[in-house]
Design a protein around this motif. Sequence first.
Motif, PDB file in Angstrom:
ATOM      1  N   TYR A 105     -10.418   2.350  -1.222  1.00  0.00           N
ATOM      2  CA  TYR A 105      -9.734   2.657   0.022  1.00  0.00           C
ATOM      3  C   TYR A 105      -8.468   2.391  -0.322  1.00  0.00           C
ATOM      4  N   ILE A 106      -7.321   3.219  -0.519  1.00  0.00           N
ATOM      5  CA  ILE A 106      -5.858   3.094  -0.745  1.00  0.00           C
ATOM      6  C   ILE A 106      -5.313   2.629   0.440  1.00  0.00           C
ATOM      7  N   THR A 107      -5.402   3.285   1.593  1.00  0.00           N
ATOM      8  CA  THR A 107      -5.026   3.266   2.955  1.00  0.00           C
ATOM      9  C   THR A 107      -6.010   3.718   3.884  1.00  0.00           C
ATOM     10  N   CYS A 108      -5.846   3.755   4.909  1.00  0.00           N
ATOM     11  CA  CYS A 108      -6.917   4.165   6.057  1.00  0.00           C
ATOM     12  C   CYS A 108      -7.102   5.545   6.058  1.00  0.00           C
ATOM     13  N   GLN A 109      -6.145   6.325   5.577  1.00  0.00           N
ATOM     14  CA  GLN A 109      -6.150   7.693   5.406  1.00  0.00           C
ATOM     15  C   GLN A 109      -6.391   8.311   3.924  1.00  0.00           C
TER      16      GLN A 109
END
Length: 92
Positions: A14-18
């Motif tokens: 997961y790089i970011t939550c998006q």
Amino acid sequence: MEGNKKRDEPMIRYITCQKVEIDIHQMRRDEAKRYLERFLSTANGNVREVVIIHGYSSGTVLQQMVRKSLKHRRIRAKVLSLNPGITTLLLS
């Protein structure tokens, strides 16, 4: 022959939550397709971008599966990278 054994699960980061990165390049076509379809069906609605690392130097079976035959209601667009081993899915 442990060296020839395929991974059961891809590596997910997961790089970011998006934004999520999924490395499937050691998987077989059918198991990778099933995994990606299941991931897209169960992924949090906040996830808008999935970077798929499918590789290409060992063949284009996974690349073609992601780019041509992978279908899901959440996929809004497929973005081809300058790196032929990566395809990005933009999700709704």
